[in-house]
Design a protein around this motif. Structure first.
Motif, short mmCIF file in Angstrom:
data_model
loop_
_atom_site.label_atom_id
_atom_site.label_comp_id
_atom_site.label_asym_id
_atom_site.label_seq_id
_atom_site.Cartn_x
_atom_site.Cartn_y
_atom_site.Cartn_z
N LYS A 121 -16.24 -4.73 -6.58
CA LYS A 121 -16.27 -3.92 -5.36
C LYS A 121 -14.92 -3.22 -5.15
O LYS A 121 -14.87 -2.06 -4.77
CB LYS A 121 -16.61 -4.80 -4.16
N LEU A 122 -13.84 -3.95 -5.40
CA LEU A 122 -12.51 -3.37 -5.25
C LEU A 122 -12.27 -2.25 -6.25
O LEU A 122 -11.58 -1.28 -5.96
CB LEU A 122 -11.44 -4.46 -5.42
N GLU A 123 -12.85 -2.39 -7.44
CA GLU A 123 -12.66 -1.39 -8.50
C GLU A 123 -13.47 -0.12 -8.28
O GLU A 123 -13.03 0.97 -8.64
CB GLU A 123 -13.06 -1.99 -9.86
N THR A 124 -14.65 -0.26 -7.70
CA THR A 124 -15.58 0.87 -7.66
C THR A 124 -15.80 1.50 -6.29
O THR A 124 -16.50 2.50 -6.17
CB THR A 124 -16.95 0.44 -8.23
N THR A 125 -15.24 0.90 -5.23
CA THR A 125 -15.42 1.44 -3.88
C THR A 125 -14.08 1.50 -3.15
O THR A 125 -13.04 1.13 -3.69
CB THR A 125 -16.39 0.56 -3.05
N ASN A 126 -14.13 1.96 -1.91
CA ASN A 126 -12.91 2.01 -1.10
C ASN A 126 -12.71 0.73 -0.30
O ASN A 126 -11.93 0.68 0.64
CB ASN A 126 -12.93 3.22 -0.16
N PHE A 127 -13.45 -0.31 -0.66
CA PHE A 127 -13.34 -1.60 0.02
C PHE A 127 -11.95 -2.19 -0.20
O PHE A 127 -11.42 -2.17 -1.32
CB PHE A 127 -14.41 -2.56 -0.51
N LYS A 128 -11.36 -2.72 0.86
CA LYS A 128 -10.03 -3.31 0.78
C LYS A 128 -10.02 -4.70 1.38
O LYS A 128 -10.75 -4.98 2.33
CB LYS A 128 -9.01 -2.45 1.54
#
Length: 198
Positions: free
Chosen positions: A81-88
């Motif tokens: 998720k961290l690699e492919t989205t803007n999720f932080k």
């Protein structure tokens, strides 16, 4: 509030059509570049989902699966998720590389892998609050056969039966264990009730 209700109604209609409107999609899938509401298998993580189901189907424990995936450096849902989205996340650490039992159980229970779109599992407590609560099971929106499945129906159902039998066994064991002192107190109280009737 009126605008919020309008958006909510629009989203609910999309969900009922099987359109995926989630900001983040389940591990093993990614959004179709040609249709943001459609899911397609993620070539990087779909094989890991298959491994998890196969390992569990073969009789391996969830703890064993966690160790196996971590040792083989299989990418975790959080790291993907961290690699492919803007999720932080604050202070993202090496824990992103470790698998947990809760993550494995969540994957094993997720019927998205059958090709179903599962949505409206939670909802806001109030439109102006960023707090969510789970909705009753009967209100969850499930639309079948909306994308390519990763797990066959036979394998998924086999795993669900196995998970359910394990839960029943744990429940039975926990309910069968009674501390000696507690049992004595129960018996003593029963005697007092009975004697009080005469």
């Amino acid at each position: 509030a009126a605008i919020s209700n309008s958006v909510k109604k629009t989203n609910r209609n999309l969900q009922k059509q099987g359109k995926c409107i989630a900001a983040f999609v389940p591990y093993g899938y990614k959004k179709d570049p040609g249709d943001k509401h459609h899911l397609i298998p993620d070539e990087e993580t779909a094989p890991t989902v298959k491994k998890i189901f196969q390992y569990y189907k073969d009789g391996h424990s969830v703890d064993w699966i966690c160790r196996k995936l971590t040792d083989h450096q299989e990418i975790t849902p959080l790291k993907r998720k961290l690699e492919t989205t803007n999720f932080k996340v604050p202070k993202a650490s090496e824990k992103n590389c470790c698998w947990s039992a809760s993550t494995i159980y969540a994957i094993l229970h997720n019927e998205t892998y059958l090709g179903n779109v599962v949505q409206h599992t939670t909802e806001k407590i109030a439109y102006n609050l960023e707090k969510y609560q789970r909705v009753p099971k009967e209100e969850v929106i499930v639309v079948e056969n909306m994308h390519e499945p990763i797990i066959s129906k036979e394998d998924f159902e086999f795993v669900q039966k196995k998970l359910k039998s394990k839960i029943n066994l744990i429940t039975f064991k926990s309910s069968s264990v009674i501390k000696p002192l507690k049992r004595i107190r129960i018996i003593s109280s029963c005697i007092k009730v009975v004697t009080g009737l005469f």
